[in-house]
Write a protein that holds these residues in place. Structure first.
Motif, mmCIF file in Angstrom:
data_model
loop_
_atom_site.group_PDB
_atom_site.id
_atom_site.type_symbol
_atom_site.label_atom_id
_atom_site.label_comp_id
_atom_site.label_asym_id
_atom_site.label_seq_id
_atom_site.Cartn_x
_atom_site.Cartn_y
_atom_site.Cartn_z
ATOM 1 N N ARG A 156 50.241 41.094 32.711
ATOM 2 C CA ARG A 156 50.088 40.488 34.029
ATOM 3 C C ARG A 156 49.410 38.947 33.834
ATOM 4 O O ARG A 156 49.778 38.151 34.623
ATOM 5 N N ASN A 157 48.794 38.820 32.541
ATOM 6 C CA ASN A 157 48.410 37.257 32.393
ATOM 7 C C ASN A 157 49.396 36.649 31.366
ATOM 8 O O ASN A 157 49.199 35.415 30.916
ATOM 9 N N ARG A 158 50.781 37.096 31.284
ATOM 10 C CA ARG A 158 51.761 36.529 30.351
ATOM 11 C C ARG A 158 52.258 35.375 31.314
ATOM 12 O O ARG A 158 52.153 35.364 32.318
ATOM 13 N N VAL A 186 33.972 32.180 35.072
ATOM 14 C CA VAL A 186 33.299 32.997 34.154
ATOM 15 C C VAL A 186 34.121 34.334 34.141
ATOM 16 O O VAL A 186 34.766 34.892 35.018
ATOM 17 N N PHE A 187 34.322 34.578 33.054
ATOM 18 C CA PHE A 187 35.135 35.860 32.606
ATOM 19 C C PHE A 187 34.215 36.913 32.178
ATOM 20 O O PHE A 187 33.225 36.712 31.458
ATOM 21 N N GLY A 188 34.424 37.902 32.647
ATOM 22 C CA GLY A 188 33.572 39.255 32.248
ATOM 23 C C GLY A 188 32.030 39.353 32.793
ATOM 24 O O GLY A 188 31.945 38.277 33.570
ATOM 25 N N LYS A 213 29.913 38.056 29.000
ATOM 26 C CA LYS A 213 30.183 37.103 29.881
ATOM 27 C C LYS A 213 30.814 35.966 29.163
ATOM 28 O O LYS A 213 30.006 35.506 28.124
ATOM 29 N N THR A 214 31.790 35.225 29.547
ATOM 30 C CA THR A 214 32.139 34.145 28.858
ATOM 31 C C THR A 214 32.279 33.032 29.973
ATOM 32 O O THR A 214 33.009 33.050 31.035
ATOM 33 N N VAL A 215 31.626 31.864 30.049
ATOM 34 C CA VAL A 215 31.857 30.675 30.966
ATOM 35 C C VAL A 215 32.819 29.897 30.441
ATOM 36 O O VAL A 215 32.627 28.936 29.335
ATOM 37 N N ALA A 216 34.064 30.185 30.833
ATOM 38 C CA ALA A 216 35.226 29.260 30.376
ATOM 39 C C ALA A 216 35.358 27.760 30.614
ATOM 40 O O ALA A 216 35.791 26.976 30.065
ATOM 41 N N VAL A 217 34.977 27.765 32.365
ATOM 42 C CA VAL A 217 35.065 26.447 32.734
ATOM 43 C C VAL A 217 33.625 26.562 33.376
ATOM 44 O O VAL A 217 33.298 27.122 34.295
ATOM 45 N N GLY A 264 40.770 18.386 24.621
ATOM 46 C CA GLY A 264 39.583 19.341 24.264
ATOM 47 C C GLY A 264 40.283 20.241 23.052
ATOM 48 O O GLY A 264 41.463 20.220 22.869
ATOM 49 N N GLU A 265 39.086 20.754 22.350
ATOM 50 C CA GLU A 265 39.459 21.604 21.381
ATOM 51 C C GLU A 265 40.083 22.799 21.855
ATOM 52 O O GLU A 265 39.818 23.201 23.110
ATOM 53 N N SER A 266 40.787 23.574 20.992
ATOM 54 C CA SER A 266 41.228 24.784 21.419
ATOM 55 C C SER A 266 39.912 25.588 21.859
ATOM 56 O O SER A 266 38.885 25.677 21.143
ATOM 57 N N GLY A 267 40.015 26.438 22.834
ATOM 58 C CA GLY A 267 38.923 27.413 23.489
ATOM 59 C C GLY A 267 37.929 26.712 24.223
ATOM 60 O O GLY A 267 36.961 27.175 24.667
ATOM 61 N N SER A 268 38.156 25.188 24.638
ATOM 62 C CA SER A 268 37.337 24.669 25.458
ATOM 63 C C SER A 268 37.543 24.868 26.808
ATOM 64 O O SER A 268 36.753 24.408 27.781
ATOM 65 N N GLY A 269 38.671 25.501 27.489
ATOM 66 C CA GLY A 269 38.593 26.007 28.770
ATOM 67 C C GLY A 269 39.820 25.071 29.596
ATOM 68 O O GLY A 269 40.091 25.354 30.517
ATOM 69 N N LYS A 270 40.547 24.552 28.617
ATOM 70 C CA LYS A 270 41.667 23.719 29.430
ATOM 71 C C LYS A 270 42.713 24.764 30.037
ATOM 72 O O LYS A 270 42.873 24.193 31.336
ATOM 73 N N THR A 271 43.141 25.775 29.296
ATOM 74 C CA THR A 271 44.261 26.468 29.972
ATOM 75 C C THR A 271 43.622 27.126 31.140
ATOM 76 O O THR A 271 44.079 27.079 32.224
ATOM 77 N N THR A 272 42.433 27.398 31.055
ATOM 78 C CA THR A 272 41.712 28.080 32.367
ATOM 79 C C THR A 272 41.587 27.283 33.578
ATOM 80 O O THR A 272 41.922 27.659 34.586
ATOM 81 N N LEU A 273 41.108 25.925 33.170
ATOM 82 C CA LEU A 273 41.241 25.260 34.058
ATOM 83 C C LEU A 273 42.483 25.003 34.892
ATOM 84 O O LEU A 273 42.641 24.854 36.032
HETATM 85 N N1 LIG Z 1 41.519 36.353 30.705
HETATM 86 C C1 LIG Z 1 40.521 36.184 30.014
HETATM 87 N N2 LIG Z 1 39.624 36.765 29.683
HETATM 88 C C2 LIG Z 1 38.370 36.586 29.141
HETATM 89 N N3 LIG Z 1 38.171 35.652 28.278
HETATM 90 C C3 LIG Z 1 39.154 34.682 28.558
HETATM 91 C C4 LIG Z 1 40.447 34.698 29.253
HETATM 92 N N4 LIG Z 1 41.107 33.745 29.138
HETATM 93 C C5 LIG Z 1 40.240 32.997 28.413
HETATM 94 N N5 LIG Z 1 39.198 33.336 27.951
HETATM 95 C C6 LIG Z 1 38.163 32.629 27.268
HETATM 96 O O1 LIG Z 1 37.955 31.444 27.795
HETATM 97 C C7 LIG Z 1 37.529 30.440 26.914
HETATM 98 C C8 LIG Z 1 38.589 29.299 27.347
HETATM 99 O O2 LIG Z 1 40.037 29.537 27.037
HETATM 100 P P1 LIG Z 1 41.050 28.772 27.488
HETATM 101 O O3 LIG Z 1 41.108 28.112 28.770
HETATM 102 O O4 LIG Z 1 42.383 29.414 26.708
HETATM 103 O O5 LIG Z 1 40.872 27.484 26.336
HETATM 104 P P2 LIG Z 1 41.971 26.388 25.612
HETATM 105 O O6 LIG Z 1 43.276 26.388 26.496
HETATM 106 O O7 LIG Z 1 41.259 25.083 25.730
HETATM 107 O O8 LIG Z 1 42.405 26.692 24.203
HETATM 108 C C9 LIG Z 1 37.988 31.217 25.575
HETATM 109 O O9 LIG Z 1 36.615 31.450 24.883
HETATM 110 C C10 LIG Z 1 38.742 32.412 25.836
HETATM 111 O O10 LIG Z 1 38.402 33.319 24.973
#
Ligand SMILES: Nc1ncnc2c1ncn2[C@@H]1O[C@H](COP(=O)(O)OP(=O)(O)O)[C@@H](O)[C@H]1O
Ligand SMILES: [Mg+2]
Lengths: 416, 270
Positions: A300-302, B17-19, B24-28, B45-54
């Motif tokens: 679902r997150n794809r 916040v995920f989880g 718990k991960t604060v992604a953004v 931002g670097e990979s994992g900095s939360g860009k995609t989440t934002l």
């Molecule tokens: N669905 C999710 N569940 C849990 N953690 C997530 C999820 N999506 C992203 N993360 C975490 O959030 C952080 C930011 O991820 P992401 O937004 O993909 O970064 P970027 O796009 O900058 O590489 C990462 O540490 C990632 O592991």
């Protein structure tokens, strides 16, 4: 789609499994059209007639006799009455009464029987011989009378007025009837069961009913599993929590125990084969739910799902078009496994006496149940249970093979 | 000029916040931003900095844990499916990995027809739809006649990403979120893809938001730049301001990682 199908049918394992399964299906479909006897009709008076060709004796007497001088006829006739074991027993008796071993030739039937006739005495007590052994010799002696007779037998009818026997014909040892001219011949390939029913005819129908039970159970289990798994995985949140809770509850209680309890509480009279199938289905959806749920969560997150959302599609459309096709192969495999385990579950229930009620249709489980109750396995009546076991094994084996084949096509990581 | 600038997308304290608990991960983490119409924006931002989440929060694909997002100056309301659909007419996306962005069971035609339907053209005559699809494909240098009845996975990565742009061409959104649109494809296709996106921007007047780990690329294309580190915006401003006179050590480090080809500018300005 076509490509995948072609790939599936190129998998050797799938093909073997599919062939075995198709063969079973064909037999189940064609046999009842050719042999239209009611499957549960009691034809044998007595239990467990061995497999073979049954020729009506009365009819044989009234068909033309043909004289065939076959060289082995006498030997075969004697051998059927006097086994090697019997010959050794005779030798044992003769040596016990004091005849030296080099005078005894177990292969020379005429001499052996003559020595036996001269030396056997049922009143004699041989030292060290058990009573059972003595009785064996008595039985042996009576079966040996007329063994070497060469004359035929007469056929006589009783005159109703005088009460005398009047000879109307004779049968010599070289007389044969042509079995195809005997009007009543019955081939009982697998003999009869404890009720005197034709095992083969019963087995075919039982296989059909068991397959039906398996398919219904599999469809019920897979539908429930799929629906709950999709809902729980895609919707998430409270829905997921509730479904996961129920699933975990069902995991803690072993499904077979649940099955036994439900079957028991339904009662013998309500237990038709379809009811049993539905009950089996209702107790075995748990693993499908869990597996579907976890796959849906990862799907679902794809991004292709996100793209579908951005194209304005509803949840229903996304589940049907963007999630379901991706897990379809998995669901088919789960269904196949559920069908074969449904068949086994029915057998297990029936062996415990909790299967479908017995008066209407046979099932593979019920056949095993009756064979067991009548101790077919103890008396060596293999035809009452072995073919059933082989059928169950073949069905599950073929389905598991198909499944492994599918797995190799759908999970490229498993390919070698 | 700054008086005329109209806000198209802005946010206050946006957090994801995920989880829960220890996982718990604060992604953004409480980000504020103001994206103006017509500007080209980059989030670096670097990979994992939360860009995609934002990006997913901006797109309304996932809910924000905290904070508010404003669309065209008003608080965004995407509570129902109908409202979401309306929102998605204005904001669209290009994803990072073209290979996983298409449903493998759908043909290319379906992908493009979905866009026509989304724009309310579902009942148009078939010839007109074909004409629209052909136009969109030729905009990205693809031939619709060759693509029809094919599946996206039969195309190369660059072609698939161009098909994505054709999608945007048909949808004509106000805002486009391009999440590392060039990072998964071969180097030759990259410049083409960027050119096409810029051309599309001129054509339909949309506001592109580029998400990238490549600060050089951000400098090359954008007006405003937001630098993201561990879910926070550590620095933002006009591209010249941020990249030519970086204040944060993180930005400087990102600049140091840039391949030599961009170094000229660094040397000439520092
Ligand atoms: N669905 C999710 N569940 C849990 N953690 C997530 C999820 N999506 C992203 N993360 C975490 O959030 C952080 C930011 O991820 P992401 O937004 O993909 O970064 P970027 O796009 O900058 O590489 C990462 O540490 C990632 O592991
Ligand atoms: Mg990313």
């Amino acid at each position: 789609m076509k490509h995948t199908l072609r790939q599936v049918f190129q998998s050797g394992k799938f093909l073997i499994g599919f062939s075995i399964f198709s063969f079973i299906l064909l037999v189940v479909i064609i046999y009842p059209r050719v042999i239209t006897d009611p499957p549960l009709q009691i034809i044998g008076q007595g239990t467990f007639f061995p497999p073979g060709l049954y020729v009506n004796v009365y009819d044989s007497l009234n068909t033309p006799y043909y004289t065939l001088n076959l060289p082995n006829a006498t030997r075969n006739r004697i051998a059927s009455k006097l086994s090697d074991e019997d010959r050794q027993a005779i030798k044992e008796w003769l040596t016990a009464v004091g005849i030296s071993e080099d005078q005894i030739d177990v292969e020379n039937t005429a001499q052996l029987l003559e020595q036996w006739a001269n030396n056997y005495d049922p009143t004699l007590r041989v030292p060290g011989m058990t009573n059972a052994r003595r009785n064996y010799f008595i039985r042996l002696n009576s079966s040996l009378s007329r063994l070497l007779a060469t004359e035929g037998v007469s056929i006589a009818v009783r005159n109703e007025e005088t009460g005398e026997l009047e000879e109307i014909g004779a049968v010599t040892q070289t007389d044969y009837v042509n079995a195809s001219q005997v009007p009543n011949v019955r081939l009982l390939l697998l003999g009869t069961d404890n009720f005197g029913r034709d095992v083969l005819t019963e087995l075919v129908v039982a296989t059909r009913v068991s397959l039906l039970i398996g398919i219904v159970a599999g469809l019920v289990a897979t539908s429930i599993g799929l629906a709950l798994g999709l809902l729980s995985g895609y919707v998430g949140g409270v829905v997921d929590d509730v479904i996961t809770f129920i699933t975990n509850l069902f995991i803690v209680i072993p499904s077979f125990v649940l099955l036994i309890l439900i079957s028991f509480s339904i009662g013998q009279n309500q237990r038709g084969p379809i009811t049993i199938a539905v009950v089996i289905g209702f107790t075995s959806w748990v693993w499908t739910t869990r597996a579907v749920r976890s796959q849906v969560i990862s799907l679902r997150n794809r991004d292709h799902v996100n793209l579908s959302k951005l194209s304005g599609y509803s949840i229903v459309h996304i589940i049907l078009k963007d999630i379901l096709p991706y897990i379809a192969s998995y669901v088919v495999m789960a269904l196949i496994l559920q069908i074969s385990s449904g068949i086994i579950a029915e057998a297990g229930l029936s062996i415990l006496g909790l299967g479908p009620r017995t008066t209407e249709v046979p099932t593979l489980g019920l056949m095993l149940y009756w064979a067991m109750i009548y101790q077919a396995h103890i008396f060596g009546k293999w035809w009452a249970y072995l073919p059933v076991l082989i059928t169950i094994a073949l069905i599950t084996f073929s389905m598991n093979l198909m499944n492994t084949g599918l797995d190799h096509v759908f999970n490229p990581a498993l390919r070698d | 000029m700054s008086d005329e600038k109209k806000l198209c997308l802005s946010g206050k304290g946006v957090t994801k916040v995920f989880g829960v608990g220890r996982r718990k991960t604060v992604a953004v983490d409480h980000v504020d931003f103001n994206f103006y119409e017509g500007e080209i924006i980059s989030i670096v931002g670097e990979s994992g900095s939360g860009k995609t989440t934002l990006a997913k929060m901006l797109l309304g694909l996932i809910n924000e844990t905290e904070g508010d997002i404003y669309f065209q100056g008003e608080k965004r309301d995407i509570g129902s499916h109908r409202k979401k659909k309306k929102y998605w007419k204005s904001i669209q996306a290009i994803f990072q990995d073209p290979f996983s962005a298409y449903n493998t069971f759908n043909k290319i035609d379906t992908v493009l027809l979905d866009c026509i339907r989304m724009r309310g053209g579902g009942r148009l005559p078939h010839e007109q739809k074909v004409a629209m699809m052909t136009e969109a494909c030729s905009f990205v240098n693809l031939k619709f006649a060759e693509l029809t009845n094919k599946y996206p996975f039969e195309l190369s990565g660059g072609q698939q990403q161009r098909l994505m742009i054709a999608r945007i061409f048909l949808l004509k959104p106000k805002i486009l979120l391009a999440d590392e649109p060039t990072s998964m494809i071969d180097a030759c296709s990259r410049a083409t893809i960027l050119d096409m996106l810029m051309q599309l921007r001129d054509e339909i007047g949309m506001t592109p938001i580029f998400i990238t780990h490549d600060i050089g690329l951000a400098y090359y294309v954008s007006d405003s730049v937001y630098i993201m580190e561990h879910g926070r915006f550590v620095e933002s401003g006009s591209a010249d301001e941020v990249i030519l006179r970086p204040k944060e050590p993180y930005t400087k480090r990102l600049l140091n990682d840039v391949p030599k080809i961009y170094e000229e500018w660094d040397l000439s300005t520092v």
